[in-house]
Structure formats: structure tokens, C-alpha cells
Design a protein around this motif. Structure first.
Motif, PDB file in Angstrom:
ATOM      1  N   UNK A   1       0.818  -1.214   0.000  1.00  0.00           N
ATOM      2  CA  UNK A   1       0.000   0.000   0.000  1.00  0.00           C
ATOM      3  C   UNK A   1       0.850   1.262   0.000  1.00  0.00           C
ATOM      4  N   UNK A   2       1.902   1.281   0.803  1.00  0.00           N
ATOM      5  CA  UNK A   2       2.766   2.466   0.827  1.00  0.00           C
ATOM      6  C   UNK A   2       3.572   2.580  -0.468  1.00  0.00           C
ATOM      7  N   UNK A   3       3.928   1.448  -1.062  1.00  0.00           N
ATOM      8  CA  UNK A   3       4.634   1.473  -2.341  1.00  0.00           C
ATOM      9  C   UNK A   3       3.739   2.021  -3.446  1.00  0.00           C
ATOM     10  N   UNK A   4       2.487   1.624  -3.445  1.00  0.00           N
ATOM     11  CA  UNK A   4       1.546   2.143  -4.450  1.00  0.00           C
ATOM     12  C   UNK A   4       1.359   3.647  -4.288  1.00  0.00           C
ATOM     13  N   UNK A   5       1.337   4.116  -3.064  1.00  0.00           N
ATOM     14  CA  UNK A   5       1.220   5.549  -2.815  1.00  0.00           C
ATOM     15  C   UNK A   5       2.439   6.294  -3.356  1.00  0.00           C
ATOM     16  N   UNK A   6       3.611   5.738  -3.146  1.00  0.00           N
ATOM     17  CA  UNK A   6       4.835   6.351  -3.648  1.00  0.00           C
ATOM     18  C   UNK A   6       4.838   6.404  -5.177  1.00  0.00           C
ATOM     19  N   UNK A   7       4.424   5.317  -5.804  1.00  0.00           N
ATOM     20  CA  UNK A   7       4.373   5.277  -7.272  1.00  0.00           C
ATOM     21  C   UNK A   7       3.345   6.274  -7.797  1.00  0.00           C
ATOM     22  N   UNK A   8       2.230   6.439  -7.084  1.00  0.00           N
ATOM     23  CA  UNK A   8       1.220   7.419  -7.504  1.00  0.00           C
ATOM     24  C   UNK A   8       1.776   8.835  -7.440  1.00  0.00           C
ATOM     25  N   UNK A   9       2.583   9.106  -6.436  1.00  0.00           N
ATOM     26  CA  UNK A   9       3.215  10.433  -6.358  1.00  0.00           C
ATOM     27  C   UNK A   9       4.156  10.649  -7.528  1.00  0.00           C
ATOM     28  N   UNK A  10       4.870   9.607  -7.945  1.00  0.00           N
ATOM     29  CA  UNK A  10       5.731   9.730  -9.120  1.00  0.00           C
ATOM     30  C   UNK A  10       4.916  10.006 -10.375  1.00  0.00           C
ATOM     31  N   UNK A  11       3.750   9.385 -10.474  1.00  0.00           N
ATOM     32  CA  UNK A  11       2.934   9.509 -11.686  1.00  0.00           C
ATOM     33  C   UNK A  11       2.177  10.825 -11.744  1.00  0.00           C
ATOM     34  N   UNK A  12       1.664  11.285 -10.615  1.00  0.00           N
ATOM     35  CA  UNK A  12       0.692  12.375 -10.653  1.00  0.00           C
ATOM     36  C   UNK A  12       1.192  13.722 -10.142  1.00  0.00           C
ATOM     37  N   UNK A  13       2.305  13.755  -9.457  1.00  0.00           N
ATOM     38  CA  UNK A  13       2.808  15.017  -8.927  1.00  0.00           C
ATOM     39  C   UNK A  13       3.380  15.872 -10.058  1.00  0.00           C
ATOM     40  N   UNK A  14       3.028  17.166 -10.110  1.00  0.00           N
ATOM     41  CA  UNK A  14       3.536  18.004 -11.195  1.00  0.00           C
ATOM     42  C   UNK A  14       5.054  18.188 -11.154  1.00  0.00           C
ATOM     43  N   UNK A  15       5.655  18.118  -9.979  1.00  0.00           N
ATOM     44  CA  UNK A  15       7.102  18.285  -9.874  1.00  0.00           C
ATOM     45  C   UNK A  15       7.808  16.948  -9.606  1.00  0.00           C
ATOM     46  N   UNK A  16       7.254  15.898 -10.150  1.00  0.00           N
ATOM     47  CA  UNK A  16       7.798  14.560  -9.975  1.00  0.00           C
ATOM     48  C   UNK A  16       9.160  14.448 -10.660  1.00  0.00           C
ATOM     49  N   UNK A  17      10.120  13.814  -9.999  1.00  0.00           N
ATOM     50  CA  UNK A  17      11.453  13.717 -10.614  1.00  0.00           C
ATOM     51  C   UNK A  17      11.537  12.730 -11.779  1.00  0.00           C
ATOM     52  N   UNK A  18      10.705  11.705 -11.794  1.00  0.00           N
ATOM     53  CA  UNK A  18      10.820  10.679 -12.840  1.00  0.00           C
ATOM     54  C   UNK A  18      10.511  11.226 -14.236  1.00  0.00           C
ATOM     55  N   UNK A  19       9.337  11.821 -14.477  1.00  0.00           N
ATOM     56  CA  UNK A  19       9.062  12.317 -15.832  1.00  0.00           C
ATOM     57  C   UNK A  19       9.982  13.459 -16.253  1.00  0.00           C
ATOM     58  N   UNK A  20      10.343  14.340 -15.316  1.00  0.00           N
ATOM     59  CA  UNK A  20      11.214  15.461 -15.688  1.00  0.00           C
ATOM     60  C   UNK A  20      12.620  14.976 -16.027  1.00  0.00           C
ATOM     61  N   UNK A  21      13.105  13.949 -15.328  1.00  0.00           N
ATOM     62  CA  UNK A  21      14.422  13.393 -15.636  1.00  0.00           C
ATOM     63  C   UNK A  21      14.414  12.705 -16.996  1.00  0.00           C
ATOM     64  N   UNK A  22      13.368  11.940 -17.272  1.00  0.00           N
ATOM     65  CA  UNK A  22      13.252  11.262 -18.575  1.00  0.00           C
ATOM     66  C   UNK A  22      13.193  12.293 -19.696  1.00  0.00           C
ATOM     67  N   UNK A  23      12.462  13.372 -19.486  1.00  0.00           N
ATOM     68  CA  UNK A  23      12.349  14.405 -20.517  1.00  0.00           C
ATOM     69  C   UNK A  23      13.691  15.093 -20.745  1.00  0.00           C
ATOM     70  N   UNK A  24      14.428  15.402 -19.691  1.00  0.00           N
ATOM     71  CA  UNK A  24      15.724  16.057 -19.869  1.00  0.00           C
ATOM     72  C   UNK A  24      16.743  15.126 -20.527  1.00  0.00           C
ATOM     73  N   UNK A  25      16.696  13.829 -20.206  1.00  0.00           N
ATOM     74  CA  UNK A  25      17.579  12.862 -20.868  1.00  0.00           C
ATOM     75  C   UNK A  25      17.231  12.765 -22.349  1.00  0.00           C
ATOM     76  N   UNK A  26      15.942  12.791 -22.660  1.00  0.00           N
ATOM     77  CA  UNK A  26      15.491  12.741 -24.055  1.00  0.00           C
ATOM     78  C   UNK A  26      16.013  13.945 -24.834  1.00  0.00           C
ATOM     79  N   UNK A  27      15.877  15.118 -24.270  1.00  0.00           N
ATOM     80  CA  UNK A  27      16.339  16.335 -24.954  1.00  0.00           C
ATOM     81  C   UNK A  27      17.850  16.291 -25.164  1.00  0.00           C
TER      82      UNK A  27
END
Length: 110
Positions: free
Chosen positions: A15-41
Motif C-alpha cells: 500500500x505504501x509502495x503504491x502511494x509512492x508510485x502514484x506520487x511519481x505519476x501524478x505530482x507536477x514536480x515529480x522527478x521521474x518524468x522530468x528526468x526522462x524528458x531532460x535525458x530525451x532532450x
């Protein structure tokens, strides 16, 4: 009384792991999508200097968020399954208490 009721504790951890993953997916300042985008660029600029293909990088960020969202749903399904197993092996009150305690404990450490 039996030993440690593992299924309820695993349920809390999931349950706590799912909450952490949801924060990665839905938070506007999430590090995962922003890091992937900067690596892509960075990689597109290093590989292809002629064409401007950086338009694809926001889509990689959306794909990353979607993958995180699907992982959250999968972990939640596992959590529900182990929660029900924990309630079967230890009773509803003990199973719920163990699951909640494990969820709080793992949430603090994450």
C-alpha cells in the motif's frame, strides 16, 4: 497464537509502495518524468543536430507517467490480494491493524 502474519504486513508495504508510485505519476514536480524528458532532450541534441526532434520529449514524459500509473494499479491489486489473505489468516481486526501499521511504518521510511 501463530507466528508473524506476513500477508497483512506485506499488504501494508504494498500500500505504501503504491502511494509512492502514484506520487511519481501524478505530482507536477515529480522527478521521474522530468528526468526522462531532460535525458530525451540531451540525447536528441547529441545524436541529431540537423532536425529539431525535441517535440517528442514531452510525450516521453507522458509515457513515463502512464507507466507509473499502470504500475500503481498493479501494486494496488497485489495489495488487495495480500490484504484479503492477511484477513483470512489472522482475522479482520488483526489483519487490518497489521496492514495499517505496516503501511504507516513503510510510508515514514519512504
Amino acid at each position: 497464537m501463530g507466528g508473524v502474519k506476513r500477508a497483512a504486513i506485506i499488504s501494508g508495504a504494498l500500500g505504501s509502495t503504491a502511494s509512492f508510485i502514484a506520487k511519481l505519476a501524478l505530482s507536477p514536480d515529480s522527478p521521474a518524468p522530468s528526468t526522462i524528458q531532460s535525458i530525451c532532450i540531451e540525447n536528441i541534441n547529441n545524436v541529431n543536430n540537423d532536425n529539431d526532434l525535441t517535440w517528442i520529449c514531452p510525450y516521453t514524459s507522458l509515457i513515463t507517467r502512464g507507466i507509473c500509473l499502470l504500475c500503481m494499479i498493479g501494486v494496488n491489486a497485489l495489495m488487495i490480494s495480500s490484504f484479503l489473505d492477511g484477513m483470512n489468516e489472522s482475522g479482520s481486526v488483526v489483519g487490518t491493524a497489521l496492514s495499517t501499521a505496516a503501511n504507516f511504518s513503510f510510508s515514514v521510511s519512504a
